[in-house]
Write a protein that holds these residues in place. Structure first.
Motif, PDB file in Angstrom:
ATOM      1  N   PRO A 144     -45.049  82.508  87.607  1.00 53.17           N
ATOM      2  CA  PRO A 144     -45.377  83.464  88.669  1.00 53.17           C
ATOM      3  C   PRO A 144     -46.750  83.097  89.236  1.00 53.17           C
ATOM      4  O   PRO A 144     -47.733  83.006  88.499  1.00 53.17           O
ATOM      5  N   SER A 145     -46.809  82.843  90.535  1.00 51.06           N
ATOM      6  CA  SER A 145     -48.033  82.338  91.149  1.00 51.06           C
ATOM      7  C   SER A 145     -49.228  83.250  90.919  1.00 51.06           C
ATOM      8  O   SER A 145     -50.364  82.767  90.812  1.00 51.06           O
ATOM      9  N   ALA A 146     -48.998  84.537  90.801  1.00 51.38           N
ATOM     10  CA  ALA A 146     -50.095  85.481  90.566  1.00 51.38           C
ATOM     11  C   ALA A 146     -50.779  85.247  89.221  1.00 51.38           C
ATOM     12  O   ALA A 146     -51.897  85.718  89.006  1.00 51.38           O
ATOM     13  N   ASN A 147     -50.141  84.503  88.312  1.00 50.93           N
ATOM     14  CA  ASN A 147     -50.725  84.253  86.994  1.00 50.93           C
ATOM     15  C   ASN A 147     -51.779  83.142  87.005  1.00 50.93           C
ATOM     16  O   ASN A 147     -52.458  82.939  85.998  1.00 50.93           O
ATOM     17  N   PHE A 148     -51.915  82.414  88.097  1.00 41.61           N
ATOM     18  CA  PHE A 148     -52.952  81.385  88.200  1.00 41.61           C
ATOM     19  C   PHE A 148     -54.296  82.033  88.502  1.00 41.61           C
ATOM     20  O   PHE A 148     -54.380  82.965  89.307  1.00 41.61           O
ATOM     21  N   GLU A 149     -55.355  81.512  87.880  1.00 38.45           N
ATOM     22  CA  GLU A 149     -56.708  82.023  88.139  1.00 38.45           C
ATOM     23  C   GLU A 149     -57.155  81.725  89.560  1.00 38.45           C
ATOM     24  O   GLU A 149     -57.721  82.579  90.228  1.00 38.45           O
ATOM     25  N   ASP A 150     -56.961  80.498  90.015  1.00 39.33           N
ATOM     26  CA  ASP A 150     -57.454  80.063  91.319  1.00 39.33           C
ATOM     27  C   ASP A 150     -56.308  80.016  92.320  1.00 39.33           C
ATOM     28  O   ASP A 150     -55.642  78.999  92.483  1.00 39.33           O
ATOM     29  N   GLN A 151     -56.107  81.119  93.015  1.00 39.82           N
ATOM     30  CA  GLN A 151     -55.012  81.210  93.975  1.00 39.82           C
ATOM     31  C   GLN A 151     -55.170  80.229  95.146  1.00 39.82           C
ATOM     32  O   GLN A 151     -54.187  79.740  95.679  1.00 39.82           O
ATOM     33  N   ASP A 152     -56.393  79.928  95.511  1.00 45.32           N
ATOM     34  CA  ASP A 152     -56.643  79.022  96.638  1.00 45.32           C
ATOM     35  C   ASP A 152     -56.240  77.582  96.333  1.00 45.32           C
ATOM     36  O   ASP A 152     -56.056  76.788  97.261  1.00 45.32           O
ATOM     37  N   ALA A 153     -56.118  77.228  95.064  1.00 52.08           N
ATOM     38  CA  ALA A 153     -55.763  75.860  94.685  1.00 52.08           C
ATOM     39  C   ALA A 153     -54.243  75.629  94.663  1.00 52.08           C
ATOM     40  O   ALA A 153     -53.799  74.497  94.512  1.00 52.08           O
ATOM     41  N   LEU A 154     -53.466  76.690  94.826  1.00 50.44           N
ATOM     42  CA  LEU A 154     -52.006  76.560  94.786  1.00 50.44           C
ATOM     43  C   LEU A 154     -51.478  75.930  96.066  1.00 50.44           C
ATOM     44  O   LEU A 154     -52.066  76.092  97.140  1.00 50.44           O
ATOM     45  N   PRO A 155     -50.346  75.238  95.967  1.00 49.66           N
ATOM     46  CA  PRO A 155     -49.731  74.699  97.186  1.00 49.66           C
ATOM     47  C   PRO A 155     -49.203  75.853  98.046  1.00 49.66           C
ATOM     48  O   PRO A 155     -48.978  76.958  97.540  1.00 49.66           O
ATOM     49  N   PRO A 156     -48.986  75.619  99.328  1.00 48.31           N
ATOM     50  CA  PRO A 156     -48.442  76.688 100.174  1.00 48.31           C
ATOM     51  C   PRO A 156     -46.988  76.988  99.814  1.00 48.31           C
ATOM     52  O   PRO A 156     -46.265  76.116  99.327  1.00 48.31           O
ATOM     53  N   VAL A 157     -46.570  78.222 100.063  1.00 49.93           N
ATOM     54  CA  VAL A 157     -45.173  78.606  99.869  1.00 49.93           C
ATOM     55  C   VAL A 157     -44.344  77.869 100.916  1.00 49.93           C
ATOM     56  O   VAL A 157     -44.723  77.804 102.087  1.00 49.93           O
ATOM     57  N   GLN A 158     -43.210  77.304 100.477  1.00 46.79           N
ATOM     58  CA  GLN A 158     -42.404  76.481 101.381  1.00 46.79           C
ATOM     59  C   GLN A 158     -41.165  77.159 101.939  1.00 46.79           C
ATOM     60  O   GLN A 158     -40.693  76.788 102.997  1.00 46.79           O
ATOM     61  N   ARG A 159     -40.594  78.123 101.205  1.00 46.39           N
ATOM     62  CA  ARG A 159     -39.317  78.688 101.643  1.00 46.39           C
ATOM     63  C   ARG A 159     -38.947  79.915 100.825  1.00 46.39           C
ATOM     64  O   ARG A 159     -39.547  80.194  99.804  1.00 46.39           O
ATOM     65  N   HIS A 160     -37.913  80.612 101.291  1.00 46.36           N
ATOM     66  CA  HIS A 160     -37.287  81.717 100.561  1.00 46.36           C
ATOM     67  C   HIS A 160     -35.922  81.224 100.080  1.00 46.36           C
ATOM     68  O   HIS A 160     -35.198  80.573 100.846  1.00 46.36           O
ATOM     69  N   ILE A 161     -35.566  81.549  98.840  1.00 55.86           N
ATOM     70  CA  ILE A 161     -34.212  81.240  98.369  1.00 55.86           C
ATOM     71  C   ILE A 161     -33.513  82.542  97.990  1.00 55.86           C
ATOM     72  O   ILE A 161     -34.169  83.539  97.687  1.00 55.86           O
ATOM     73  N   TYR A 162     -32.197  82.518  98.034  1.00 56.40           N
ATOM     74  CA  TYR A 162     -31.352  83.691  97.777  1.00 56.40           C
ATOM     75  C   TYR A 162     -31.773  84.867  98.657  1.00 56.40           C
ATOM     76  O   TYR A 162     -31.754  86.017  98.244  1.00 56.40           O
ATOM     77  N   TYR A 163     -32.126  84.564  99.902  1.00 58.62           N
ATOM     78  CA  TYR A 163     -32.632  85.593 100.809  1.00 58.62           C
ATOM     79  C   TYR A 163     -31.589  86.678 101.090  1.00 58.62           C
ATOM     80  O   TYR A 163     -31.932  87.820 101.353  1.00 58.62           O
ATOM     81  N   ARG A 164     -30.320  86.346 100.997  1.00 56.17           N
ATOM     82  CA  ARG A 164     -29.250  87.330 101.215  1.00 56.17           C
ATOM     83  C   ARG A 164     -29.366  88.505 100.245  1.00 56.17           C
ATOM     84  O   ARG A 164     -28.962  89.619 100.544  1.00 56.17           O
ATOM     85  N   LEU A 165     -29.937  88.259  99.068  1.00 59.23           N
ATOM     86  CA  LEU A 165     -30.035  89.294  98.038  1.00 59.23           C
ATOM     87  C   LEU A 165     -31.333  90.101  98.137  1.00 59.23           C
ATOM     88  O   LEU A 165     -31.639  90.887  97.251  1.00 59.23           O
ATOM     89  N   ARG A 166     -32.067  89.925  99.212  1.00 60.55           N
ATOM     90  CA  ARG A 166     -33.361  90.595  99.360  1.00 60.55           C
ATOM     91  C   ARG A 166     -33.205  92.106  99.395  1.00 60.55           C
ATOM     92  O   ARG A 166     -32.199  92.636  99.847  1.00 60.55           O
ATOM     93  N   GLU A 167     -34.243  92.763  98.923  1.00 60.40           N
ATOM     94  CA  GLU A 167     -34.322  94.223  99.009  1.00 60.40           C
ATOM     95  C   GLU A 167     -35.038  94.657 100.280  1.00 60.40           C
ATOM     96  O   GLU A 167     -34.913  95.788 100.697  1.00 60.40           O
ATOM     97  N   GLN A 168     -35.816  93.739 100.848  1.00 60.16           N
ATOM     98  CA  GLN A 168     -36.550  94.047 102.072  1.00 60.16           C
ATOM     99  C   GLN A 168     -36.683  92.769 102.891  1.00 60.16           C
ATOM    100  O   GLN A 168     -36.691  91.676 102.350  1.00 60.16           O
ATOM    101  N   ASP A 169     -36.774  92.932 104.215  1.00 55.13           N
ATOM    102  CA  ASP A 169     -36.986  91.774 105.075  1.00 55.13           C
ATOM    103  C   ASP A 169     -38.419  91.286 104.926  1.00 55.13           C
ATOM    104  O   ASP A 169     -39.331  92.074 104.673  1.00 55.13           O
ATOM    105  N   VAL A 170     -38.597  89.993 105.086  1.00 55.36           N
ATOM    106  CA  VAL A 170     -39.924  89.387 105.029  1.00 55.36           C
ATOM    107  C   VAL A 170     -40.162  88.711 106.378  1.00 55.36           C
ATOM    108  O   VAL A 170     -39.391  87.851 106.781  1.00 55.36           O
TER     109      VAL A 170
END
Length: 180
Positions: free
Chosen positions: A126-152
């Protein structure tokens, strides 16, 4: 992120209470996506999961205070018909879970880390578990979007169904394997 002449650069993280920690070699192939599958919704207790993944050989996990589980089915009634073509999540085509071992902290209860394939496999964090959020790569996509509870509302590619979601993840894994 720590850098000095005697230690390699690493990215660190933990569950919220710090009882379980991990270190990832910095500079290795990492990928990041949003997952809307029912298992991630249930595991995280959120509408979707922001996940960063890396090859297992590039991660050191101290999960002595975590319990790992690989659920075969969702809890009864969890999906409310969203995970199945026929409205029954216990008999539907999405009822079985991917063979991920999902680790949750025994102390704070927070989702900590997920693994697949042992030391030759991948680690999903889970990306929130990293100490340095700025060092993470950018989010690339959504998967299983059909099963979403809310639109993004973003401009990222959205993969709705099983085949396109799996193909997107397979391509991302291929990039990680080439990069690390």
């Amino acid at each position: 992120m720590t850098t000095n002449s005697t230690a390699a650069t690493v990215m660190r993280g933990s569950c919220s209470c710090g009882a379980n920690t991990f270190e990832v070699k910095a500079g290795v192939g990492m990928q990041r996506f949003y997952c809307h599958c029912l298992y991630c919704q249930q595991f995280m207790g959120k509408p979707f999961t922001d996940v960063t993944f890396v090859r297992a050989k590039n991660v050191v996990i101290n999960g002595e205070h975590a319990t790992f589980d690989n659920p075969k089915l969702l809890p009864s009634g969890f999906a409310h018909g969203r995970g199945s073509r026929f409205g029954n999540p216990d008999k539907g085509r999405f009822a079985k879970c991917a063979p991920l071992d999902r680790g949750r902290c025994d102390d704070c209860g927070q989702p900590f880390i997920e693994t697949i394939g042992g030391s030759a496999g991948m680690v999903f964090i889970p990306s929130a578990n990293f100490e340095d959020q700025d060092a993470l790569p950018p989010v690339q996509r959504h998967i299983y979007y059909r099963l979403r509870e809310q639109d993004v509302a973003d401009d990222l590619p959205k993969h709705h169904y099983f085949a396109s979601s799996q193909l997107a993840i397979a391509r991302m894994i291929g990039r990680v394997l080439r990069g690390g």
